[in-house]
Scaffold this motif. Structure first.
Motif, PDB file in Angstrom:
ATOM      1  N   UNK A 282      31.716 -26.092 -35.213  1.00 36.57           N
ATOM      2  CA  UNK A 282      30.200 -26.321 -35.532  1.00 36.57           C
ATOM      3  C   UNK A 282      29.573 -25.126 -35.652  1.00 36.57           C
ATOM      4  N   UNK A 283      28.798 -25.113 -36.714  1.00 30.81           N
ATOM      5  CA  UNK A 283      27.839 -23.758 -37.176  1.00 30.81           C
ATOM      6  C   UNK A 283      26.646 -24.266 -36.807  1.00 30.81           C
ATOM      7  N   UNK A 284      25.668 -23.525 -36.358  1.00 32.85           N
ATOM      8  CA  UNK A 284      24.332 -23.472 -36.167  1.00 32.85           C
ATOM      9  C   UNK A 284      23.558 -22.498 -36.842  1.00 32.85           C
ATOM     10  N   UNK A 285      22.462 -22.783 -37.609  1.00 37.26           N
ATOM     11  CA  UNK A 285      21.611 -22.249 -38.314  1.00 37.26           C
ATOM     12  C   UNK A 285      21.221 -20.640 -37.533  1.00 37.26           C
TER      13      UNK A 285
ATOM     14  N   UNK B 148      37.385 -24.818 -41.802  1.00 35.04           N
ATOM     15  CA  UNK B 148      37.368 -23.553 -42.413  1.00 35.04           C
ATOM     16  C   UNK B 148      37.536 -23.757 -44.010  1.00 35.04           C
ATOM     17  N   UNK B 149      37.113 -22.782 -44.635  1.00 38.37           N
ATOM     18  CA  UNK B 149      36.282 -21.500 -44.325  1.00 38.37           C
ATOM     19  C   UNK B 149      34.946 -21.619 -44.310  1.00 38.37           C
ATOM     20  N   UNK B 150      34.419 -22.888 -44.341  1.00 38.43           N
ATOM     21  CA  UNK B 150      32.809 -22.779 -44.371  1.00 38.43           C
ATOM     22  C   UNK B 150      31.971 -22.415 -43.398  1.00 38.43           C
ATOM     23  N   UNK B 151      32.830 -22.433 -42.344  1.00 39.79           N
ATOM     24  CA  UNK B 151      32.325 -21.810 -40.874  1.00 39.79           C
ATOM     25  C   UNK B 151      32.045 -20.362 -40.993  1.00 39.79           C
ATOM     26  N   UNK B 152      33.318 -19.734 -41.463  1.00 40.15           N
ATOM     27  CA  UNK B 152      33.502 -18.193 -41.690  1.00 40.15           C
ATOM     28  C   UNK B 152      32.483 -17.712 -42.857  1.00 40.15           C
ATOM     29  N   UNK B 153      32.274 -18.583 -43.901  1.00 36.54           N
ATOM     30  CA  UNK B 153      31.484 -18.418 -44.768  1.00 36.54           C
ATOM     31  C   UNK B 153      30.140 -18.207 -44.397  1.00 36.54           C
ATOM     32  N   UNK B 154      29.463 -18.876 -43.822  1.00 34.79           N
ATOM     33  CA  UNK B 154      28.234 -18.905 -43.117  1.00 34.79           C
ATOM     34  C   UNK B 154      28.096 -17.765 -42.468  1.00 34.79           C
ATOM     35  N   UNK B 155      29.142 -17.289 -41.639  1.00 39.52           N
ATOM     36  CA  UNK B 155      28.821 -16.108 -40.832  1.00 39.52           C
ATOM     37  C   UNK B 155      28.938 -14.789 -41.664  1.00 39.52           C
ATOM     38  N   UNK B 156      29.606 -14.867 -42.897  1.00 41.76           N
ATOM     39  CA  UNK B 156      29.627 -13.691 -43.915  1.00 41.76           C
ATOM     40  C   UNK B 156      28.412 -13.568 -44.602  1.00 41.76           C
ATOM     41  N   UNK B 157      27.750 -14.650 -44.820  1.00 42.46           N
ATOM     42  CA  UNK B 157      26.673 -14.696 -45.533  1.00 42.46           C
ATOM     43  C   UNK B 157      25.502 -14.362 -44.659  1.00 42.46           C
ATOM     44  N   UNK B 158      25.694 -14.507 -43.389  1.00 42.71           N
ATOM     45  CA  UNK B 158      24.532 -14.210 -42.268  1.00 42.71           C
ATOM     46  C   UNK B 158      23.579 -15.372 -42.463  1.00 42.71           C
ATOM     47  N   UNK B 159      23.890 -16.646 -42.629  1.00 40.67           N
ATOM     48  CA  UNK B 159      23.107 -17.899 -42.523  1.00 40.67           C
ATOM     49  C   UNK B 159      23.297 -18.611 -41.336  1.00 40.67           C
ATOM     50  N   UNK B 160      24.410 -18.354 -40.657  1.00 34.82           N
ATOM     51  CA  UNK B 160      24.761 -19.044 -39.497  1.00 34.82           C
ATOM     52  C   UNK B 160      25.683 -18.406 -38.614  1.00 34.82           C
ATOM     53  N   UNK B 161      26.039 -19.067 -37.299  1.00 37.10           N
ATOM     54  CA  UNK B 161      26.832 -18.792 -36.528  1.00 37.10           C
ATOM     55  C   UNK B 161      27.776 -19.860 -36.035  1.00 37.10           C
ATOM     56  N   UNK B 162      28.926 -19.255 -35.630  1.00 33.78           N
ATOM     57  CA  UNK B 162      29.757 -20.342 -34.943  1.00 33.78           C
ATOM     58  C   UNK B 162      29.554 -20.720 -33.501  1.00 33.78           C
ATOM     59  N   UNK B 163      29.009 -21.765 -33.233  1.00 36.15           N
ATOM     60  CA  UNK B 163      28.589 -22.223 -31.823  1.00 36.15           C
ATOM     61  C   UNK B 163      29.846 -22.714 -31.137  1.00 36.15           C
ATOM     62  N   UNK B 164      30.845 -23.434 -31.976  1.00 40.45           N
ATOM     63  CA  UNK B 164      32.074 -23.802 -30.866  1.00 40.45           C
ATOM     64  C   UNK B 164      33.160 -23.883 -32.035  1.00 40.45           C
TER      65      UNK B 164
END
Length: 399
Positions: free
Chosen positions: A113-116, A200-216
């Protein structure tokens, strides 16, 4: 000089060639996610050819697209959400009574789960417990939040709803929308949702692009949960059963190959080309190395990152898992009445076929089906023999 007649020459040439069924190619669909790797690597490693089947691996746009093509026979099989056949059959995510068959499980773990970034520092992420009451309070204090998942009644949908329930969030106050996996990051970037659950990889991609973080991560919700499955068209499973068994053997061999950590760098590069995603992000999370984003640091998963075989523990399709997902449909008000859990599980899961193929490959079949299990997030015990009692215990319809 000895002359060889043309018929004899042709026989000699074909005798040494791979045996490929004299039928239409088998069409297997996939969605751009890391866990399509067993199908991709079975193709790239020549395993389908090894087992004598002609297979095309085809990228699809959405889970709804996969569902429709499986039901019409345009696809013979697909990399598919484990719970999707049950969602479709019960009418949650398709026409009630429509059958898609589960041949085997492709992987455990590896979703999140990724949050903004809007919520960076405002929720109780990665603390103990993983989901604290402060999450619910602060999310609700900000605004009406919109979450995205990938298919009604699919695995990502249920992970999201389970997490919200554990956080004490009334799901009637939250908007939950459906977005195809590859479109998650772009939609969050333009503010269409505040959080999402996807593979994945769309949770890791959000972190790499600095638009979201991995909540759990979902392995923190339920360690070694079933995730994707090889799902096939009903007619194909009956009319081309022998070929299906060869497809299963190729995919199982690919799953074994993928669980060798030494192979994961190669797999990351190959899968990255199939799904149009950065190989470094795929590799990091395949290796259990999670940069969580939002100044949370890195979490290293040692035995519960994305796994594809686990000595056969992963691949055996369990009726108990099917019953758990269907009980969540009742819990979260997708279904007003409980289905005939065991009858549906027996109809959808081709457990006897899996056991036959596993035996031919000397893969151990676990003996834990229909035994109770406990989810890691909230320590709630689920007994597949008594889902009604479970639902009473969580008191969870429309929490």
């Amino acid at each position: 000089m000895r002359w060889i007649t043309i018929p004899v020459l042709l026989l000699m040439l074909t005798a040494s060639a791979p045996i490929v069924a004299d039928k239409e190619p088998i069409r297997l669909g996939y969605i751009p996610l890391t866990d399509c790797a067993p199908l991709v690597m079975a193709k790239e490693l020549g395993l389908f050819e090894k087992y004598g089947v002609d297979v095309e691996v085809i990228k699809e746009a959405s889970w709804a697209n996969v569902r429709d093509k499986l039901l019409t026979g345009e696809l013979d099989g697909a990399h598919c959400l484990f719970s999707m056949p049950f969602s479709v059959y019960t009418g949650v995510g398709g026409k009630e009574g429509s059958e898609m068959k589960i041949a085997l499980v492709l992987n455990n773990n590896g979703q999140a789960i990724t949050l903004s970034k809007d919520f960076c520092g405002k929720v109780g992420f990665k603390q103990t417990p993983k989901v604290a009451p402060v999450v619910a309070a602060k999310l609700k204090a900000e605004k009406e939040v919109t979450f995205a998942m990938t298919f009604p009644g699919g695995t990502h949908d249920i992970w999201l709803r389970y997490w919200l329930a554990a956080a004490g969030v009334n799901q009637k106050t939250s908007k939950i929308i459906t977005i195809p996996p590859p479109q998650m990051v772009a939609n969050m970037k333009v503010g269409n949702m505040d959080g999402y659950c996807v593979g994945e990889p769309w949770n890791g991609v959000a972190v790499k692009q600095d638009i979201g973080f991995t909540e759990i991560s979902t392995q923190d919700i339920w360690k070694h949960h079933p995730e994707k499955a090889l799902v096939v068209n009903k007619k194909f499973s009956e009319a081309r059963r022998e070929e299906l068994k060869q497809v299963m053997k190729a995919v199982l061999e690919a799953c074994k190959w993928l669980d060798n950590r030494a192979n994961r760098k190669k797999a990351s590069g190959v899968v990255g080309k199939y799904i149009n995603a950065p190989a470094d992000v795929i590799e990091a999370r395949l290796m259990g190395d999670y940069n969580l984003g939002c100044n949370q640091g890195t979490e290293i998963y040692t035995d519960d990152y994305m796994l594809f075989h686990r000595g056969g523990e992963t691949n055996f399709p369990r009726r108990s898992h099917a019953i758990w997902f269907m009980s969540q449909y009742v819990r979260f008000d997708y279904l007003k009445e409980a289905p005939d859990y065991k009858a549906v599980a027996d109809k959808i899961i081709m457990q006897d076929l899996y056991k036959e193929v596993a035996a031919s490959m000397k893969i151990k079949v676990p003996d834990d089906d229909m035994k109770p299990f406990v989810l890691d997030l909230d320590k709630v015990k689920f007994d597949p023999n008594n889902p009604g009692e479970y639902l009473k215990s969580v008191n969870a319809i429309n929490q």
